[in-house]
Motif scaffolding. Sequence first.
Motif, PDB file in Angstrom:
ATOM      1  N   HIS A 163       0.934  -1.161   0.038  1.00 58.05           N
ATOM      2  CA  HIS A 163       0.030  -0.032  -0.115  1.00 58.05           C
ATOM      3  C   HIS A 163       0.886   1.280   0.061  1.00 58.05           C
ATOM      4  CE1 HIS A 163      -2.676  -2.953   1.497  1.00 58.05           C
ATOM      5  NE2 HIS A 163      -3.714  -2.332   1.139  1.00 58.05           N
ATOM      6  N   SER A 164       0.357   2.373  -0.748  1.00 60.60           N
ATOM      7  CA  SER A 164       1.020   3.549  -0.429  1.00 60.60           C
ATOM      8  C   SER A 164       0.177   4.564  -0.482  1.00 60.60           C
ATOM      9  CB  SER A 164       1.936   3.603  -1.830  1.00 60.60           C
ATOM     10  OG  SER A 164       1.217   3.736  -3.173  1.00 60.60           O
ATOM     11  N   THR A 165       0.786   5.756   0.033  1.00 60.12           N
ATOM     12  CA  THR A 165      -0.061   7.367   0.351  1.00 60.12           C
ATOM     13  C   THR A 165      -0.337   7.733  -1.266  1.00 60.12           C
ATOM     14  OG1 THR A 165       1.770   8.342   0.650  1.00 60.12           O
ATOM     15  CG2 THR A 165       0.782   7.286   2.427  1.00 60.12           C
ATOM     16  N   VAL A 166      -1.408   8.383  -1.258  1.00 61.58           N
ATOM     17  CA  VAL A 166      -1.982   9.385  -2.449  1.00 61.58           C
ATOM     18  C   VAL A 166      -2.510  10.671  -1.685  1.00 61.58           C
ATOM     19  CG1 VAL A 166      -3.624   9.502  -4.184  1.00 61.58           C
ATOM     20  CG2 VAL A 166      -2.331   7.327  -3.885  1.00 61.58           C
ATOM     21  N   LYS A 167      -2.142  11.861  -2.341  1.00 57.60           N
ATOM     22  CA  LYS A 167      -2.819  13.042  -2.172  1.00 57.60           C
ATOM     23  C   LYS A 167      -4.138  13.105  -2.918  1.00 57.60           C
ATOM     24  CE  LYS A 167      -3.242  17.040  -0.126  1.00 57.60           C
ATOM     25  NZ  LYS A 167      -2.122  18.113  -0.393  1.00 57.60           N
TER      26      LYS A 167
ATOM     27  N   THR B 266      -4.301   5.979   1.637  1.00 64.35           N
ATOM     28  CA  THR B 266      -3.594   4.798   1.216  1.00 64.35           C
ATOM     29  C   THR B 266      -4.448   4.230   0.158  1.00 64.35           C
ATOM     30  OG1 THR B 266      -4.124   3.468   2.803  1.00 64.35           O
ATOM     31  CG2 THR B 266      -2.329   4.683   3.356  1.00 64.35           C
ATOM     32  N   THR B 267      -3.727   3.616  -0.825  1.00 64.73           N
ATOM     33  CA  THR B 267      -4.260   2.473  -1.842  1.00 64.73           C
ATOM     34  C   THR B 267      -3.500   1.487  -2.100  1.00 64.73           C
ATOM     35  OG1 THR B 267      -5.329   2.559  -4.024  1.00 64.73           O
ATOM     36  CG2 THR B 267      -3.299   3.990  -3.686  1.00 64.73           C
ATOM     37  N   GLN B 268      -4.111   0.328  -2.258  1.00 65.60           N
ATOM     38  CA  GLN B 268      -3.329  -0.873  -2.757  1.00 65.60           C
ATOM     39  C   GLN B 268      -2.697  -0.774  -4.156  1.00 65.60           C
ATOM     40  OE1 GLN B 268      -5.359  -4.753  -3.682  1.00 65.60           O
ATOM     41  NE2 GLN B 268      -4.534  -5.300  -1.927  1.00 65.60           N
ATOM     42  N   ARG B 269      -1.309  -1.194  -4.046  1.00 60.97           N
ATOM     43  CA  ARG B 269      -0.385  -1.024  -5.314  1.00 60.97           C
ATOM     44  C   ARG B 269       0.049  -2.657  -5.221  1.00 60.97           C
ATOM     45  NH1 ARG B 269      -1.437   3.707  -7.800  1.00 60.97           N
ATOM     46  NH2 ARG B 269      -1.141   5.348  -6.465  1.00 60.97           N
TER      47      ARG B 269
END
Length: 347
Positions: free
Chosen positions: A237-241, A250-253
Amino acid sequence: MGYEYINVDSKHRNKHENKSEIKVHLSSPILHAKSVRLIGFSAPNEFFNVIKGNNEIKFNEYNITNGNVSLKTYTITPGLYSVDELITQLNVLFSASPVGTSTILASRLANNKIQFVISAASSTNKRVVVYYPKYTGDKNDPFFQSIVFRLGFYRRQVVDTDESGLITNDGAGNALVNYDGIQTTEANWIIDTENNFLLWNSSSTNLSLKTFNGQYIAYESLCSHLFIKSDLVRDFHSTVKDSANDIVFTTQRNILQKIDVDVNIHSYIHYRGNLTEAIVHSLSGQPISHFTIQLTDDHHNLFEGSAFKNFSCILMFETHDNLASTRLNEKVIENNQRSLFLASHNC
């Protein structure tokens, strides 16, 4: 436990595949895989740093005498440029076509920061800003892959609106800045160059009022890191603005590994995973007959066409040790047979 290794090379893509994505079909499936990790990667650092769809730099000139606004867009052909090559290309465009009556000259300083000197020969009062539209989506802001950011100008130095009333006259020949619902005198505005967008007084005889530098040094590599992705994994998971609502989520990558770009352009990027650097992803143990590998920039965009060169990577699959299980089963069978023999002979 055992290991299986797969070498993937993008030059083996199908002819119709022009993106940095490889669909791998295995001649024999990988069985009982418990984990996968990237242990090797190589690619030339020759990714286009001026990219299609984000290859413009915009300036707006405001005439505070008559209220006229001149908007000018300069377009650079997508490609890989050194800082000096990019400045040369921009100066060719600047000299061929001014912003209204204001001419721009870009130069590289000794500290590797970029300087814009903007001058207007006309006696009328001119103000010039560099403009990049405000992003309101829920993905990574494209400003951070723009030409103006590559030249070292950060977001606050660049205005995000092209409203005609941004710069006006106070009635006494002085400029007023009208931004975010607040009106400020030019004299107060230019005091805070760290938090306010840059405002060039191109018609001034004071060189300092028509000369501004980027906050950071210019840089040549497209981005600080790359991502290797694969449909094998779902645990990252990583952050998104979310710029519209000003929140971070956060969104799954499907990221297999982050690759640092720590070499100059026209050099090779090499990654060798070790126990501390390589991200280990758990697998279900189901047979693996095919998978996809992707190479993306730090905004999770695939490369396309000539914007990248061929790359290769090595994946290591850790598998359950079936031999140990077989031997354990054989031992159980042997013990059962022995018990039956002893029981049948009243032993």
